[in-house]
Write an enzyme that holds these catalytic residues in place. Sequence first.
Site, mmCIF file in Angstrom:
data_model
loop_
_atom_site.group_PDB
_atom_site.id
_atom_site.type_symbol
_atom_site.label_atom_id
_atom_site.label_comp_id
_atom_site.label_asym_id
_atom_site.label_seq_id
_atom_site.Cartn_x
_atom_site.Cartn_y
_atom_site.Cartn_z
ATOM 1 N N VAL A 1 12.093 -19.334 69.425
ATOM 2 C CA VAL A 1 13.421 -19.218 70.018
ATOM 3 C C VAL A 1 14.333 -20.345 69.539
ATOM 4 C CG1 VAL A 1 14.681 -19.349 72.209
ATOM 5 C CG2 VAL A 1 12.562 -18.028 72.064
ATOM 6 N N GLN B 1 9.391 -21.852 71.810
ATOM 7 C CA GLN B 1 10.789 -22.182 71.627
ATOM 8 C C GLN B 1 10.879 -23.272 70.571
ATOM 9 O OE1 GLN B 1 13.167 -22.749 75.097
ATOM 10 N NE2 GLN B 1 11.907 -21.398 76.347
ATOM 11 N N CYS B 2 11.553 -22.965 69.465
ATOM 12 C CA CYS B 2 11.531 -23.834 68.284
ATOM 13 C C CYS B 2 11.981 -25.261 68.582
ATOM 14 C CB CYS B 2 12.402 -23.234 67.186
ATOM 15 S SG CYS B 2 11.600 -21.876 66.301
ATOM 16 N N PHE B 3 12.997 -25.419 69.412
ATOM 17 C CA PHE B 3 13.505 -26.760 69.644
ATOM 18 C C PHE B 3 12.809 -27.446 70.812
ATOM 19 C CE2 PHE B 3 16.586 -25.423 66.637
ATOM 20 C CZ PHE B 3 17.016 -26.588 66.031
ATOM 21 N N LYS C 1 13.738 -32.401 68.671
ATOM 22 C CA LYS C 1 13.899 -31.782 67.371
ATOM 23 C C LYS C 1 15.352 -31.772 66.904
ATOM 24 C CE LYS C 1 12.529 -27.457 65.119
ATOM 25 N NZ LYS C 1 11.746 -26.248 65.323
#
Length: 234
Positions: free
Chosen positions: A76, A138-140, A155
């Site tokens: 995400v 969730q990517c971050f 991040k």
Amino acid sequence: MNKEKWLCWMDSTHDPYFNMAMDEVLLANSPLLAGKVLVRIYRWDRPSVSFGSSQLCPTELSSNYTLVRRPTGGGVVYHDVDLTYTVVVPPGHKIMSLDRMESYKIFHEALLDKMTENGVAAVLESHGSEHVDRATMQCFVSPSKFDLVAPSGSKYAGAAQRRTRNGILHQGSIKLEAANGSWDRLCAELLESLKLKFDVEYESWQPPQELIDEAVKLAEDKYSGEKWNLHHEY
């Protein structure tokens, strides 16, 4: 000695569905790039969330964001305080000879050099988060290996890739806080970092109208539909 030429498309603001459809169309039509790498920078016309092609749709976010499934992997990503860019690497280019992780790493190394030069404390994530649910990540929130992170672990930048016989599609996102909240400054720094890292010069580029028309249709038929976004079907 003449430097390698890369194409640069300073795109404008679009809806989430067109943004993802355009990237898919660019990869599918990479022969039109005549062997040159293309960098596309674009904006979103509303607060949006994109999520990886194999992820579960984060429907709990739909009240505040427009959701769209990417053609690439990853998790995400929130597109309200970030800069997004795409790099299309055509078949036969030297970047294609790198494996998936190395081709991911090299773009973030370029960003790291420029961020460090500008006094931003950042490092390449060396391991990636452990015990992450790959379907809902969730990517971050959960940095992956070779993402750009602050010493605290938060991040700054991440990306996702897709490889086909038509080349590499690299979709990247950088938090605006990496440039004190300035989109224009971050855009300039991104382009400069890639220029220096790969020792290239840019040529301004615009897609032919037929590619734009193809992306508009793909956005309507695929990326705006529940079949793709909810069920990963098309």
